[in-house]
Design a protein around this motif. Structure first.
Motif, PDB file in Angstrom:
ATOM      1  N   VAL A  60      67.851  53.270  52.063  1.00 40.08           N
ATOM      2  CA  VAL A  60      66.545  53.449  51.429  1.00 40.08           C
ATOM      3  C   VAL A  60      65.426  53.190  52.428  1.00 40.08           C
ATOM      4  CG1 VAL A  60      64.940  52.461  49.731  1.00 40.08           C
ATOM      5  CG2 VAL A  60      67.302  52.967  49.072  1.00 40.08           C
ATOM      6  N   ASN A  61      65.538  52.101  53.176  1.00 40.05           N
ATOM      7  CA  ASN A  61      64.499  51.755  54.149  1.00 40.05           C
ATOM      8  C   ASN A  61      64.442  52.759  55.296  1.00 40.05           C
ATOM      9  OD1 ASN A  61      63.088  48.874  53.759  1.00 40.05           O
ATOM     10  ND2 ASN A  61      65.151  48.789  52.894  1.00 40.05           N
ATOM     11  N   PHE A  62      65.596  53.302  55.683  1.00 40.60           N
ATOM     12  CA  PHE A  62      65.633  54.302  56.760  1.00 40.60           C
ATOM     13  C   PHE A  62      64.960  55.597  56.313  1.00 40.60           C
ATOM     14  CE2 PHE A  62      67.708  57.867  58.946  1.00 40.60           C
ATOM     15  CZ  PHE A  62      67.464  57.521  60.274  1.00 40.60           C
ATOM     16  N   ILE A  63      65.269  56.034  55.090  1.00 41.99           N
ATOM     17  CA  ILE A  63      64.698  57.281  54.578  1.00 41.99           C
ATOM     18  C   ILE A  63      63.180  57.183  54.423  1.00 41.99           C
ATOM     19  CG2 ILE A  63      64.603  58.798  52.547  1.00 41.99           C
ATOM     20  CD1 ILE A  63      67.583  58.227  52.132  1.00 41.99           C
ATOM     21  N   LEU A  64      62.706  56.012  54.009  1.00 46.03           N
ATOM     22  CA  LEU A  64      61.274  55.839  53.735  1.00 46.03           C
ATOM     23  C   LEU A  64      60.499  55.238  54.902  1.00 46.03           C
ATOM     24  CD1 LEU A  64      61.519  54.454  50.078  1.00 46.03           C
ATOM     25  CD2 LEU A  64      61.130  56.808  50.795  1.00 46.03           C
ATOM     26  N   ALA A  65      61.171  55.009  56.027  1.00 47.44           N
ATOM     27  CA  ALA A  65      60.547  54.315  57.175  1.00 47.44           C
ATOM     28  C   ALA A  65      59.285  55.010  57.662  1.00 47.44           C
ATOM     29  CB  ALA A  65      61.551  54.185  58.308  1.00 47.44           C
ATOM     30  N   PHE A  66      59.244  56.340  57.565  1.00 48.65           N
ATOM     31  CA  PHE A  66      58.076  57.075  58.068  1.00 48.65           C
ATOM     32  C   PHE A  66      56.805  56.645  57.337  1.00 48.65           C
ATOM     33  CE2 PHE A  66      59.273  59.518  54.377  1.00 48.65           C
ATOM     34  CZ  PHE A  66      58.082  60.038  53.886  1.00 48.65           C
ATOM     35  N   ILE A  67      56.931  56.247  56.059  1.00 51.23           N
ATOM     36  CA  ILE A  67      55.762  55.791  55.297  1.00 51.23           C
ATOM     37  C   ILE A  67      55.222  54.495  55.895  1.00 51.23           C
ATOM     38  CG2 ILE A  67      54.971  54.958  53.044  1.00 51.23           C
ATOM     39  CD1 ILE A  67      57.086  56.747  51.759  1.00 51.23           C
ATOM     40  N   LEU A  68      56.127  53.602  56.249  1.00 50.08           N
ATOM     41  CA  LEU A  68      55.738  52.322  56.821  1.00 50.08           C
ATOM     42  C   LEU A  68      55.067  52.513  58.182  1.00 50.08           C
ATOM     43  CD1 LEU A  68      56.171  49.616  55.430  1.00 50.08           C
ATOM     44  CD2 LEU A  68      58.148  49.235  56.889  1.00 50.08           C
ATOM     45  N   PHE A 150      60.381  48.189  48.894  1.00 48.40           N
ATOM     46  CA  PHE A 150      59.783  48.944  50.003  1.00 48.40           C
ATOM     47  C   PHE A 150      58.329  49.287  49.681  1.00 48.40           C
ATOM     48  CE2 PHE A 150      58.456  52.691  52.234  1.00 48.40           C
ATOM     49  CZ  PHE A 150      58.918  52.491  53.529  1.00 48.40           C
ATOM     50  N   VAL A 151      58.073  49.701  48.453  1.00 49.21           N
ATOM     51  CA  VAL A 151      56.709  50.052  48.039  1.00 49.21           C
ATOM     52  C   VAL A 151      55.768  48.870  48.244  1.00 49.21           C
ATOM     53  CG1 VAL A 151      55.257  50.591  46.041  1.00 49.21           C
ATOM     54  CG2 VAL A 151      57.394  51.851  46.404  1.00 49.21           C
ATOM     55  N   PHE A 152      56.212  47.677  47.868  1.00 48.97           N
ATOM     56  CA  PHE A 152      55.361  46.493  48.012  1.00 48.97           C
ATOM     57  C   PHE A 152      55.203  46.100  49.485  1.00 48.97           C
ATOM     58  CE2 PHE A 152      55.387  46.114  43.532  1.00 48.97           C
ATOM     59  CZ  PHE A 152      54.355  45.249  43.196  1.00 48.97           C
ATOM     60  N   THR A 153      56.233  46.329  50.294  1.00 51.95           N
ATOM     61  CA  THR A 153      56.096  46.059  51.720  1.00 51.95           C
ATOM     62  C   THR A 153      55.048  46.979  52.325  1.00 51.95           C
ATOM     63  OG1 THR A 153      58.403  45.324  51.925  1.00 51.95           O
ATOM     64  CG2 THR A 153      57.289  46.014  53.948  1.00 51.95           C
ATOM     65  N   ALA A 154      55.109  48.263  51.966  1.00 49.53           N
ATOM     66  CA  ALA A 154      54.122  49.228  52.464  1.00 49.53           C
ATOM     67  C   ALA A 154      52.724  48.869  51.974  1.00 49.53           C
ATOM     68  CB  ALA A 154      54.510  50.635  52.023  1.00 49.53           C
TER      69      ALA A 154
END
Length: 278
Positions: A60-68, A150-154
């Motif tokens: 999940v974190n790898f797929i969404l990493a670009f957002i971060l 992940f959403v809250f981390t971003a």
């Protein structure tokens, strides 16, 4: 401190993986040597379930990493966020303030909300069903919960205005501290108590995994214990009174079978013995 900044500015993915694997290995060895509890369970089977959820969290974190990455770069380029409003200060102080705020939003706040919002609790419940808390329990998160965290981390990166090196440093510390405070290790009680004034110690976090309220709804922190103490969610319970799990899912077929764990968020809510709003 500049060396740390430079390292985490360009930290390879392989090094981040080593931090994850190295942490599990270290605390696995320590909890076998200095266990808090002598738990009678199939350790490798238990680890297999939790490592599956660790793997889905990584995916999940790898797929969404670009957002971060985009968020961190945008805040830096546009001087957006709390850190950009602060006066010039030593890098170490800048880092501590940033890490404290990231921990508040990306760990404490989301954790608190997961316990208070019915829909989110259904996903977070998988973490609490574990009746044998050890270092592999750290990332026992349903994929749906991994997305929410992940959403809250971003969101934290955006509000705090964190540069990417700080984000990588925070994530690395978050992984290691979570493995540490879930590990089935026995620290001297005075040492554990002293540590709990600054960081989330093992005994402090174990209270959060006690199977009934009000203990389940306490000690939400991951790295720093300051937020639980400031917001009044810090609770103490002697370790000899701890019973792991959550009272609605204490049977092995409910908490120790991967297929059922994945289904829990979509199952009919069970009657609650401890008045949890599920």
């Amino acid at each position: 401190m500049n060396e740390i900044v430079n390292y985490f500015s360009t930290i390879p993915s392989s090094h981040r993986s080593l931090i994850l694997i190295g942490g599990i290995t270290l605390f696995w060895l320590l909890e076998n040597t200095f266990p808090l509890f002598q738990m009678k369970y199939r350790k490798w089977h238990h680890a297999g379930i939790n490592i599956f959820f660790t793997f889905t969290t990584i995916v999940v974190n790898f797929i969404l990493a670009f957002i971060l990455i985009f968020t961190a770069e945008w805040t830096t380029k546009n001087n957006f966020g709390i850190l950009q409003l602060l006066p010039e200060m030593p890098v170490w102080l800048y880092a501590i303030i940033g890490l404290l705020m990231l921990d508040l939003i990306g760990a404490y706040l989301v954790h608190l909300i997961e316990h208070k919002v019915k829909f989110l609790w259904r996903f977070h419940l998988i973490h609490h069903t574990d009746t044998w808390i050890d270092t592999t329990s750290a990332n026992r998160h349903h994929p749906g919960e991994s997305v929410m965290r992940f959403v809250f981390t971003a969101l934290g990166v955006l509000i705090v205005g964190s540069p990417m090196w700080m984000v990588f440093l925070y994530q690395s510390l978050s992984v290691v501290f979570s493995q540490f405070n879930h590990a089935n290790i026995s620290l001297p009680e005075k040492l554990d108590s002293y540590l709990s004034y600054f960081i989330v110690s093992p005994n402090m976090h174990k209270v959060h995994h006690h199977y009934v309220l009000p203990y389940t709804d306490s000690n939400y922190g991951n790295i720093f214990s300051i937020w639980d103490r400031i917001f009044g969610t810090f609770t103490y319970l002697p370790k000899d009174q701890l019973i792991y799990g959550v009272d609605t899912h204490m049977r092995a077929e409910e908490n120790n079978q991967l297929k059922n764990l994945l289904k829990i968020p979509f199952q009919k809510s069970k009657s609650i013995k401890n008045n949890k709003n599920q």
